[in-house]
Structures are given as structure tokens and as C-alpha cells.
Design a protein around this motif. Structure first.
Motif, PDB file in Angstrom:
ATOM      1  N   VAL A 272       7.838   6.392  -9.945  1.00 31.23           N
ATOM      2  CA  VAL A 272       7.578   6.829  -8.574  1.00 31.23           C
ATOM      3  C   VAL A 272       7.677   5.662  -7.591  1.00 31.23           C
ATOM      4  O   VAL A 272       8.186   5.812  -6.478  1.00 31.23           O
ATOM      5  CB  VAL A 272       6.203   7.519  -8.468  1.00 31.23           C
ATOM      6  N   SER A 273       7.225   4.491  -8.005  1.00 29.03           N
ATOM      7  CA  SER A 273       7.286   3.333  -7.100  1.00 29.03           C
ATOM      8  C   SER A 273       8.660   2.684  -7.089  1.00 29.03           C
ATOM      9  O   SER A 273       8.982   1.909  -6.181  1.00 29.03           O
ATOM     10  CB  SER A 273       6.243   2.295  -7.497  1.00 29.03           C
ATOM     11  N   GLY A 274       9.483   2.978  -8.110  1.00 27.71           N
ATOM     12  CA  GLY A 274      10.800   2.375  -8.176  1.00 27.71           C
ATOM     13  C   GLY A 274      10.778   0.917  -8.544  1.00 27.71           C
ATOM     14  O   GLY A 274      11.566   0.117  -8.027  1.00 27.71           O
ATOM     15  N   GLU A 275       9.887   0.540  -9.455  1.00 28.72           N
ATOM     16  CA  GLU A 275       9.720  -0.868  -9.823  1.00 28.72           C
ATOM     17  C   GLU A 275       9.487  -0.988 -11.320  1.00 28.72           C
ATOM     18  O   GLU A 275       8.644  -0.284 -11.876  1.00 28.72           O
ATOM     19  CB  GLU A 275       8.520  -1.462  -9.073  1.00 28.72           C
TER      20      GLU A 275
ATOM     21  N   PHE B 197       0.249   6.439  -6.980  1.00 28.44           N
ATOM     22  CA  PHE B 197      -1.074   6.665  -7.571  1.00 28.44           C
ATOM     23  C   PHE B 197      -1.531   8.106  -7.336  1.00 28.44           C
ATOM     24  O   PHE B 197      -2.085   8.753  -8.236  1.00 28.44           O
ATOM     25  CB  PHE B 197      -2.067   5.671  -6.989  1.00 28.44           C
ATOM     26  N   LYS B 198      -1.291   8.628  -6.142  1.00 28.18           N
ATOM     27  CA  LYS B 198      -1.619  10.032  -5.884  1.00 28.18           C
ATOM     28  C   LYS B 198      -0.773  10.952  -6.753  1.00 28.18           C
ATOM     29  O   LYS B 198      -1.252  11.973  -7.242  1.00 28.18           O
ATOM     30  CB  LYS B 198      -1.413  10.357  -4.403  1.00 28.18           C
ATOM     31  N   SER B 199       0.470  10.577  -6.956  1.00 24.50           N
ATOM     32  CA  SER B 199       1.331  11.367  -7.827  1.00 24.50           C
ATOM     33  C   SER B 199       0.789  11.384  -9.252  1.00 24.50           C
ATOM     34  O   SER B 199       0.833  12.423  -9.933  1.00 24.50           O
ATOM     35  CB  SER B 199       2.753  10.806  -7.807  1.00 24.50           C
TER      36      SER B 199
ATOM     37  N   PRO C  60       0.773  -1.252   0.000  1.00 19.33           N
ATOM     38  CA  PRO C  60       0.000   0.000   0.000  1.00 19.33           C
ATOM     39  C   PRO C  60       0.798   1.293   0.000  1.00 19.33           C
ATOM     40  O   PRO C  60       0.457   2.230  -0.730  1.00 19.33           O
ATOM     41  CB  PRO C  60      -0.859  -0.131   1.265  1.00 19.33           C
ATOM     42  N   ASP C  61       1.835   1.394   0.799  1.00 19.54           N
ATOM     43  CA  ASP C  61       2.515   2.690   0.925  1.00 19.54           C
ATOM     44  C   ASP C  61       3.127   3.136  -0.396  1.00 19.54           C
ATOM     45  O   ASP C  61       2.945   4.279  -0.828  1.00 19.54           O
ATOM     46  CB  ASP C  61       3.595   2.599   2.008  1.00 19.54           C
ATOM     47  N   ARG C  62       3.840   2.250  -1.050  1.00 19.25           N
ATOM     48  CA  ARG C  62       4.461   2.604  -2.325  1.00 19.25           C
ATOM     49  C   ARG C  62       3.414   2.871  -3.395  1.00 19.25           C
ATOM     50  O   ARG C  62       3.547   3.795  -4.201  1.00 19.25           O
ATOM     51  CB  ARG C  62       5.398   1.484  -2.794  1.00 19.25           C
ATOM     52  N   PHE C  63       2.374   2.041  -3.422  1.00 25.14           N
ATOM     53  CA  PHE C  63       1.330   2.243  -4.428  1.00 25.14           C
ATOM     54  C   PHE C  63       0.639   3.581  -4.236  1.00 25.14           C
ATOM     55  O   PHE C  63       0.463   4.343  -5.194  1.00 25.14           O
ATOM     56  CB  PHE C  63       0.299   1.118  -4.380  1.00 25.14           C
TER      57      PHE C  63
END
Length: 651
Positions: A540-543, A516-518, A509-512
Motif C-alpha cells: 500500500v505504501s509502495g516501499e 496503516f488504516k488499510s 505521515p500521509d503514506r503511512f
């Protein structure tokens, strides 16, 4: 049974001795599943990081509209004046507009491509626009006036005598229009007869400019049925003239309440603007009693509305409306107003009497969680429409009650974020608004009134029959050509499940949420393409998620992770895993020991780059008694029989 187990044991020994050799000697790799699947490099307009580039542009259009409804003939007549701003790097010799009411003719492309047996998008065929007094000219002094235009089905090309200059040139286009309001408007607009009169649900009601963008130029797909809309942003000011006994609710702020509301109604509106609970503006016992509810007793009234930075407008008009409202609290400290308009047939505490409560909760949730609601009102209108959204206004079924009414109200208001704020192309990429919205609806429903109605989106295995159906189609299928039996899955459920997996299983959740807000903040009031979303979420998620976009959003393969066996090895245990499906996934396992304790282990998706088998060495001094894949059952894994050990077949 004993002979079967002995044979299996010998097979295990052969497979795991040595463990390292088994893992490293795969005949081929799965690297093609992980390769880039589309051109996602950046440009001056759209960067590789998923943001608008330094030269990003989009055109705009401001509208001034006047309209009048004839209640006897059901005809709407109007005049529109459009100020078009060309921010593109090229001059434009013409402008394309959408004439969506032309869908309601016997020879429209939409009519002629509707199956004989019909579908949800059936509509009347005795309508269509009458267009007159077309004028177009640049805003500069002494520019020449053009009256040249061509209408092709639901599109209109207006040709100027002088091209609109690039990088800020402006033109004014005006015309008169009229059409018969269809009774059946493809489940998106129309009219409904109820005990106290007609309800006019007006959408797709004025000529509107098509989007000219850096991706395809003019976006001029015809209005056929399932494909919805792709529109630019601008300011709207519009006036609607109706019989004196009508109530009108619309997108945006009512600018002349003193002219169209009684003093009592103005006081009630003021009270509602400060109230957390629902306040009547027109009470049930006042419906269709103009001597109580209207400021004049004959003739007509003109209602005047305005909305800023919106991509569309809609309104509803009727003398049958109960009308109520309450305030909406926004994170910035600002307030908006939730309103509901519905007939006596829809009244009741288990029905539309809770509509404003639902509307307020929905808008407040999305504002707090994702991005603040930008419009002054959020209006829910009861009509003969199962559910359709416009900026600041919904049409929902007048027969909906309870959980059904919450669900449709919350879904349609969720569309204010996708595609009203994040301006995606619904006609091409329905999943970017319907799927994203279905995803955010999951969390709003879990939160509403402490889970009064809840959500079942996370029960992904309810949909395994569809995932196993040979007739399934990919998410990327255009909505107008998709099989209507697949549309609910490929536009709504499968992309929503994809985001659910991304949040709850792949990224967590935190990374997503941060990514997603970004995405929402970055593309608010702009026009992202699918690759912009993919690129931004990855950066943004680094993945690197290419494997996920490729297999889930652009394919029809399924998830099937399997535990082949668990065997002791050198004082530890080896979990033998297989990827039997076409969608690779990280592997989350819950391991249970003989003492009842548990551990969770997550293996990265890259284990499947090497092939479809992987051996995991679990170092422990405890005896392993059980292993379960995806213990929270987030994944719609199509084979439930191979995701745990011991498997019942061997017991």
C-alpha cells in the motif's frame, strides 16, 4: 590542536579526491541487510499483497453462558453452551478449549515456571476449574453425544463421536464449570476488598475455544503468564446472577435494564446516552444503600448482556460501585456509551471522577482516526489490576489519578483496535498488539484536551541505555520466555518506536496513515500474521521495507548514522556520511548556511546497499556552516556525538 586539524585536513583530501572513486570502490556491500528475511510469498489463504486470499477462512464460536457468584465463598459457578462453526477445509475430530483458571493451581505450568522471586504474573494457587456434565455433538439431527474429554493444564480437548464436517459443519459443546475467584489473578482479573465490599473483576472466567487457523492448526500454547490471548470471533449472550445489592457492568449491551435498575437509574442512563458530560447512574452518596440504589431489597438479581462479533467477554460486580456514564459520538453518526465503575476510595476530580471523560475522548479519537468503535459500551472498572483490556471493558488500578489514569485508560481502550478488532495472536506476537497500541496512544495523548498530558514516545533517545544494554532481546522474542526486564521494551516501546520512525521519518505521515488504516480495515475481525502486516504495508505504501522489518523487528542491532566531515569541493560541499550501526536508515539532514538560512535534504536508504560510507555532493553557492542529522530527533541514534558538524571535538 592545530597539528590535529592539519592531519585531519590531509586525510580529507585523500578521501575525497576523487569523490566518485571513493563512493564506488567499497570492498563489500551491505546487500544482506536488504535481502528478504523470511518467506513472504502469497497463497490461496494469504496473499503476497498482505490481504486475506480468495480461500481465506476462519472458524467461529457463539456462546451462551449463565453464571452466579457466591459472595461468601468467592466461588463462581456457571454453564456454557458453545456453537462451534468449522469453516476450515478439513474435518475436525476434536476441539481444543482454553481453561485459563487452571493457571491458579500449585502444579500448573505457569506456577512452575514462575521465578522464585516472583514477577508481575504471580497469582493465587488455590483455584482452578471443576468441570462436569461435558457433552459434545454435531448439530445435525440424530448425531451422537460424546462425553469424552482430556484436560492438560490450561487446555481441554473435547473429542466428538463424529468429526465436524469441513466448510461449514457445526457442533455444540456444553459443560458446567466452577472455580474460586482468585484474589490475585496475575494482574488481569481477581477481587479487591474496599470499604463498601468486594470488587469482582472477572476475566478468563469461562471455557473458551482455541483458534484453529491455516498457519499452525490448533493454537494451544499454555497460559503461563506474560503471553496473553489468541481468540476467534462470535456472538455472546450471558447472564450473571449476583446478590441484589450488586452493580454489574460487562462487555456489550445490558438487555434487561428494567429488571436490574431503578426507574431513576433508567432515567439517568437515558440522559447519559445524550450527554457530552458525565452523568451519575449511582451517585457517591447512594453507594451501598440498596434502599435507594436497587430495585429489590433481598435475594438475587440476574443481569443479562449481549455482544456481537467479539473475541471475549469480561464483567465486574460489586455493591461498592459509583457508576457514571456519558455518550460517545462515532463518525458514522452512531453513538456508544462510556461508563465507569469505581469505589469511594477512587472518587475525586483528579482521579476516577474523570474516568468517563477520558474513556469518551479515547474512543472518539481512535474511531475518527483509524476505525470506528464497534461495541455499544466502553466500560472502565477500578480494580486491583494495573491495566487489562477486554472487548468493551477495561480493568485499571483503583489508585490511579491524573496523568496515570489517563494513560492506562487510553492504553487499555486502545486495545479494542489491537487485538480486539484486528485479531492478532498475543501469546506469540505481543508486539502486534502492545506495540501497535502504544503507537496509537501517542497521537491520542497529544490530542487529548489540547495536549493536557502529552506523550514522550517521540523522545526516543530516552531509551538509549536499553538500546546499548548487552542483555537486550529482539522484538520477536516470545513474551513468555523474554526476560521480564526487557518485556516493556520489546513488546511495547521498541515496536511503537519502529512505527513512529516509519510514519514520521521513513514513509512520512500521509503514506503511512493510508497504509496503516488499510491494514486495520483489511484485517478487522480476522487473524493477521506478522508477514501479512509487512506485506500489506509495503504494497500500500509502495516501499520495499524488508531492510527495516529485518533489522528493527527481528534483530538487536542499533541505529548509528554519522557525519564524518563536511568539506568544500569544486565550489560546492561534500558531506561525508557513515552508517556505523546495524540498522540502515534514510538520511535526513538539515544544512545551515552562513546567512542563517537552512535546507533539508533526504537521502534514500539505498545509499547503504553499497557499503557503510557515502559522500553526498551538496550543490550550493552558499557557505555551509552546520549540518545536523535527524534534526527532529526521531531516531534513537545511539551515538549523539557524531550526528552533527562541526563536531565539538574538532572545535
Amino acid at each position: 590542536m592545530r597539528k590535529l586539524l592539519l592531519g585531519i585536513s590531509l586525510l580529507i583530501v585523500a578521501c575525497v579526491s576523487p569523490i566518485g572513486g571513493y563512493a564506488q570502490n567499497q570492498p563489500e556491500t551491505n546487500q544482506p541487510l536488504f535481502d528478504e528475511f523470511t518467506y513472504r510469498q502469497g497463497s490461496a489463504y494469504r496473499t503476497a499483497s498482505g490481504k486475506p486470499g480468495p480461500s481465506y477462512w476462519q472458524n467461529g464460536a457463539d456462546y451462551i453462558i449463565e453464571a452466579e457468584i457466591d459472595e461468601n465463598t468467592h466461588v463462581l459457578k456457571g454453564k456454557v453452551t458453545i456453537t462451534y462453526i468449522n469453516n476450515s477445509p478439513e474435518e475436525l475430530p476434536f476441539i481444543w478449549l482454553h481453561l485459563e483458571q487452571n493457571r491458579f493451581t500449585p502444579d500448573s505450568r505457569g506456577t512452575l515456571t514462575t521465578p522464585i522471586q516472583g514477577n508481575r504474573y504471580n497469582g493465587d494457587t488455590d483455584g482452578g476449574y471443576e468441570i462436569s456434565n461435558v457433552r459434545a455433538q454435531l448439530t445435525k439431527r440424530n448425531s451422537r453425544v460424546s462425553t469424552t474429554y482430556r484436560i492438560t493444564d490450561t487446555r481441554m480437548q473435547v473429542v466428538l463421536d463424529e468429526p465436524i464436517p469441513a466448510k461449514g459443519g457445526q457442533a455444540i459443546i456444553s459443560m458446567d464449570f466452577e472455580f474460586k475467584v482468585p484474589q490475585k489473578g496475575m494482574d488481569r482479573m481477581g477481587r479487591l476488598g474496599v470499604k463498601d465490599g468486594q470488587i469482582y473483576a472477572l476475566a478468563q472466567w469461562y471455557p473458551k475455544v482455541a483458534v484453529f487457523d491455516d498457519v499452525v492448526g490448533w493454537n494451544i500454547e499454555p497460559y503461563l503468564g506474560a503471553g496473553e490471548f489468541y481468540l476467534g470471533y462470535g456472538d455472546f449472550e450471558y447472564k450473571v446472577t449476583v446478590p441484589y445489592d450488586h452493580i454489574v457492568v460487562g462487555s456489550g449491551e445490558l438487555l434487561n435494564p428494567k429488571e436490574v435498575l431503578t426507574r431513576v437509574q433508567q432515567e439517568r442512563m437515558s440522559l447519559a446516552a445524550r450527554s457530552d458530560t458525565t452523568v451519575y447512574i449511582v451517585r457517591p452518596d447512594e453507594v451501598n444503600k440498596p434502599e435507594i440504589s436497587r430495585p429489590k431489597q433481598e435475594g438475587k438479581l440476574t443481569w443479562h448482556f449481549s455482544i456481537k462479533n467479539a473475541r471475549d467477554i469480561a464483567f465486574a460486580s460489586s455493591k461498592a460501585f459509583i457508576w457514571d456514564a456519558a455518550k460517545i459520538d462515532l463518525p458514522s453518526g452512531k453513538r456508544a456509551m462510556a461508563q465507569s465503575a469505581y469505589p469511594i476510595e477512587s472518587d475525586g476530580k483528579d482521579a476516577w471522577g474523570r474516568s468517563t471523560e477520558y474513556s469518551k475522548a479515547s474512543i472518539e479519537h481512535y474511531s475518527a482516526r483509524w476505525y470506528e468503535y464497534p461495541y455499544p459500551v466502553a466500560v472502565n472498572v477500578a480494580s486491583d489490576i494495573n491495566g487489562m483490556e477486554y472487548p468493551g471493558l477495561n480493568f485499571c488500578s483503583y489508585t490511579s489519578k491524573g496523568e496515570s489514569l489517563w494513560g492506562v485508560t487510553d492504553h487499555e481502550f486502545g486495545h479494542n483496535w489491537f487485538p480486539m478488532i484486528v485479531g492478532t495472536n498475543e501469546r506469540r506476537y505481543a508486539w502486534m498488539d502492545e506495540g501497535f497500541n502504544t503507537f496509537i496512544n501517542h497521537y491520542s495523548s497529544l490530542e487529548f484536551n489540547n495536549g493536557e498530558y502529552g506523550s514522550n514516545l517521540n523522545q526516543t533517545r530516552r531509551y538509549l541505555n536499553w538500546f546499548s544494554n548487552p542483555a537486550r532481546e529482539g522484538i520477536d522474542t516470545y513474551p513468555d520466555v523474554a526476560n521480564t526486564s526487557n518485556l516493556g521494551m520489546i513488546a511495547y516501546m521498541k515496536p511503537a518506536i519502529g512505527l513512529l520512525m516509519l510514519r514520521e521519518y521513513i514513509l512520512e505521515p500521509d503514506r503511512f496513515d493510508y497504509a496503516f488504516k488499510s491494514y486495520i480495515e483489511t484485517w478487522a475481525y480476522k487473524h493477521p500474521q506478522p508477514n501479512d502486516f509487512f506485506n500489506l504495508m509495503e504494497n500500500v505504501s509502495g516501499e520495499n521495507l524488508s531492510w527495516f522489518w529485518k533489522s528493527w523487528f527481528f534483530g538487536t542491532e542499533n541505529i548509528d548514522l554519522a557525519i564524518d566531515n563536511v568539506v568544500p569541493y569544486g565550489g560546492n560541499f561534500v558531506v561525508m556520511l557513515s552508517n556505523k550501526g546495524g540498522v540502515p536508515m534514510p538520511v535526513l539532514m538539515e544544512i545551515t548556511y552562513a546567512d542563517g538560512s537552512t535546507d533539508r535534504v533526504k537521502l534514500p536508504v539505498e545509499i547503504w546497499q553499497r557499503g557503510n560510507q557515502w559522500n553526498y555532493l551538496h550543490r550550493t553557492t552558499k557557505e555551509v556552516t552546520k549540518v545536523v542529522l535527524d534534526p527532529d530527533k526521531i531516531l534513537p541514534d545511539i551515538n549523539l556525538g557524531n550526528d552533527s558538524w562541526p563536531n565539538r571535538i574538532y572545535e
